[in-house]
Write a protein that holds these residues in place. Structure first.
Motif, PDB file in Angstrom:
ATOM      1  N   GLU A   5       0.985  -1.055   0.004  1.00  0.00           N
ATOM      2  CA  GLU A   5      -0.180  -0.014  -0.184  1.00  0.00           C
ATOM      3  C   GLU A   5       0.764   1.144   0.130  1.00  0.00           C
ATOM      4  O   GLU A   5       1.929   1.166   0.608  1.00  0.00           O
ATOM      5  CB  GLU A   5      -0.949  -0.040   1.199  1.00  0.00           C
ATOM      6  N   TYR A  17       0.639   5.202   0.878  1.00  0.00           N
ATOM      7  CA  TYR A  17      -0.375   5.990   1.156  1.00  0.00           C
ATOM      8  C   TYR A  17       0.607   7.433   1.559  1.00  0.00           C
ATOM      9  O   TYR A  17       1.409   7.312   2.452  1.00  0.00           O
ATOM     10  CB  TYR A  17      -0.962   5.338   2.473  1.00  0.00           C
ATOM     11  N   LEU A  22       0.505  -4.482   3.532  1.00  0.00           N
ATOM     12  CA  LEU A  22      -0.812  -4.794   4.104  1.00  0.00           C
ATOM     13  C   LEU A  22      -0.854  -6.027   4.862  1.00  0.00           C
ATOM     14  O   LEU A  22      -1.954  -6.368   5.380  1.00  0.00           O
ATOM     15  CB  LEU A  22      -1.716  -4.623   2.717  1.00  0.00           C
ATOM     16  N   ARG A  50      -6.589  -1.952   4.280  1.00  0.00           N
ATOM     17  CA  ARG A  50      -6.471  -0.767   3.360  1.00  0.00           C
ATOM     18  C   ARG A  50      -7.213   0.581   3.943  1.00  0.00           C
ATOM     19  O   ARG A  50      -8.054   0.724   4.791  1.00  0.00           O
ATOM     20  CB  ARG A  50      -7.198  -1.195   1.978  1.00  0.00           C
ATOM     21  N   SER A  89     -10.991   4.758  -1.849  1.00  0.00           N
ATOM     22  CA  SER A  89      -9.637   4.107  -1.785  1.00  0.00           C
ATOM     23  C   SER A  89      -8.423   5.395  -1.698  1.00  0.00           C
ATOM     24  O   SER A  89      -8.441   6.398  -2.737  1.00  0.00           O
ATOM     25  CB  SER A  89      -8.965   3.310  -2.735  1.00  0.00           C
ATOM     26  N   SER A 111      -5.175   5.341  -1.005  1.00  0.00           N
ATOM     27  CA  SER A 111      -4.205   4.912  -1.342  1.00  0.00           C
ATOM     28  C   SER A 111      -3.948   4.177  -2.727  1.00  0.00           C
ATOM     29  O   SER A 111      -4.938   3.333  -3.156  1.00  0.00           O
ATOM     30  CB  SER A 111      -3.441   4.143  -0.176  1.00  0.00           C
ATOM     31  N   CYS A 129      -2.913   0.683  -4.039  1.00  0.00           N
ATOM     32  CA  CYS A 129      -2.346  -0.683  -3.750  1.00  0.00           C
ATOM     33  C   CYS A 129      -1.945  -1.521  -5.004  1.00  0.00           C
ATOM     34  O   CYS A 129      -2.537  -1.593  -6.098  1.00  0.00           O
ATOM     35  CB  CYS A 129      -3.626  -1.422  -2.931  1.00  0.00           C
TER      36      CYS A 129
END
Length: 509
Positions: free
Chosen positions: A146, A148, A155, A208, A220, A222, A224
């Motif tokens: 992930e 971010y 994750l 997530r 979402s 971020s 992934c």
């Protein structure tokens, strides 16, 4: 090596008829699907390219609103997975504005089984294919990254649920001398079955970062990257094939002035838009033929996807478009991005290398064979004793040779004199262990042999000689009677003493 352009697909998000803008799906002059977006003049004022009304974009295929998940998987993902199982890297990523259906396409919906996305369907397809090819040995490893706010997190870290995001170890980028990217602190988990792989996927999806925004209730926040590491090895072969399959769910771009977000969500939107901007810079640099520098290192996402963009990878892009009237400008921007991506050519090569363990075993066997041949040629005996395994192999080979009914069969023991001598010892032992005949039986056999076959003549030859002698005696007698000299016999005293003369006319002399 195969040069292949990135395949681009478009998917239209289902929307209500009253809110849908004007678009058409047609084929161009070459038969390729085209998506035409028609913008009324009242919407075009000040927004998109002056007052242009008609926009046309070419794709490999366009999925309309009623397209089901299974059709998307079979057309988009299945060819990439087949190549990954053969040893070619593959990447599938979805790009579009927030709320356009990227996560639904890649991961799927949680409500119905038929809403499964590309990732769970890919895992099922991979393990079904592995079960069909029993002659090959596959190893499946999974990682889930992930990104971010430009920081990488694992994750699949078991501490992810119990600790705050800031307290987790960050995934850092490491680059070797060959410019290969390695991810530090990113765990890789082995999946021996489809159930294990799906459990890893569900655990990662639970961890997530999502948030509610004006554009999407579960947006979402971020990027992934779900990666499947595949290793294939055929039995008896010293080569192994490795491939990486990246399934990427990018965070959606959004206009802050349009959504009006603030606080943490605003910070997230800035990082998302910045990383997507760097992604577009990489795409633009790759599409220009005379461009020497490609800014992969500007963001973590472009560094991780370096092979997928202009490298050794078969890449496929899905452009998700929302055809609502309020989102028509973002959809046009997404389609423009897809057209630039389609200009990139990747150089795809087969990832094949020698297995170190199999190579060592092969070299050891080759070394032993060469030493045996050298010992055979020079006549020098090897100093090492035969192992118990080699002795048992000699025993088995000799028994198979003795029980083989084929008269032309041979006993192959190679060039090792130790094995040859051992086989002779085994033969001798078998002969000595064979039961012997009784002594009186051997004596009777030898006596019969001496009486019938040992003498100078046999019975048939003796009778033939006697008949010949009688014939000669009769001729002599007839000769003497004819000449009148019967009083003396010239052969008297000179006949063979070993003959039986009682049956001959000469006996009366």
């Amino acid at each position: 090596m195969v040069k292949q352009t990135i395949q681009i697909f478009a998917r239209i998000k289902p929307t209500k008829q009253s809110k849908t803008g004007i678009y058409e799906i047609n084929d161009d002059e070459e038969g390729c699907p085209c998506l035409q977006l028609i913008v009324p003049r009242e919407l075009a004022s000040g927004f998109i390219n002056n007052k242009k009304e008609n926009y046309s974009f070419r794709f490999n295929r366009i999925f309309d609103q009623k397209t089901v998940q299974d059709e998307v998987f079979s057309c988009v993902a299945q060819p990439v997975i087949d190549n990954a199982l053969e040893g070619f890297n593959g990447t599938i990523f979805a790009y579009g504005q927030t709320g356009s259906g990227k996560t639904f396409t890649i991961t799927g919906g949680p409500e119905r089984y038929t809403d499964r996305g590309i990732i769970p369907r890919s895992l099922s397809y991979i393990f079904d294919t592995i079960q069909k090819h029993t002659e090959k040995v596959y190893t499946v490893l999974i990682s889930y990254l992930e990104i971010y706010n430009e920081n990488g997190y694992d994750l699949l870290d078991p501490k992810h649920e119990a600790a705050k995001l800031e307290d987790l170890p960050k995934v850092s980028l490491m680059e070797d001398a060959d410019q290969n990217i390695h991810l530090k602190n990113l765990t890789v988990h082995q999946a021996s079955s489809e159930e294990d792989a799906l459990n890893l996927l569900f655990m990662g999806d639970t961890n997530r970062m999502i948030a509610e925004t004006p554009m999407n209730q579960a947006s979402s926040r971020s990027h992934c990257i779900f990666t499947v590491h595949l290793t294939c090895k055929e039995e008896g072969s010293a080569t192994i094939r490795k491939a990486k399959l990246h399934l990427v769910d990018l965070a959606g771009s959004e206009r802050v002035s349009k959504t009006g977000v603030n606080g943490i969500i605003l910070t997230e939107a800035k990082y998302i838009n910045l990383s997507l901007h760097y992604l577009e810079q990489v795409i633009l640099a790759l599409s220009e033929k005379n461009r020497q520098h490609v800014p992969y290192r500007n963001s973590m996402m472009t560094s991780v996807l370096r092979d997928s963009l202009g490298g050794n990878c078969m890449t496929t892009m899905i452009a998700t478009c929302s055809m609502e009237k309020s989102n028509i400008d973002e959809s046009i921007s997404t389609c423009r991005f897809a057209q630039r991506v389609a200009m990139i050519k990747n150089e795809v090569t087969l990832n094949e290398e020698l297995d170190p363990r199999l190579l060592i075993a092969k070299l050891k066997k080759e070394n032993a064979d060469l030493r045996e041949q050298l010992a055979m040629a020079t006549g020098e005996q090897l100093s090492e004793e035969l192992s118990q395994e080699n002795i048992e192999s000699c025993e088995k080979s000799v028994k198979l040779y003795l029980h083989d009914p084929d008269p032309e069969s041979t006993l192959e023991m190679g060039h090792d004199l130790r094995k040859i001598h051992k086989c002779f010892k085994i033969f001798k032992r078998i002969v000595l262990e064979k039961p012997q005949a009784p002594p009186h039986y051997i004596e009777s056999i030898s006596r019969e042999t001496s009486l019938t076959e040992v003498g100078p003549y046999r019975d048939a030859e003796t009778m033939k000689l006697k008949e010949l002698l009688e014939q000669r005696d009769n001729e002599i007698i007839r000769h003497h009677f004819a000449t009148g000299s019967i009083g003396a016999c010239p052969y008297q005293g000179s006949l063979p003493v070993s003959l039986d003369c009682d049956a001959s006319p000469l006996a009366m002399w």
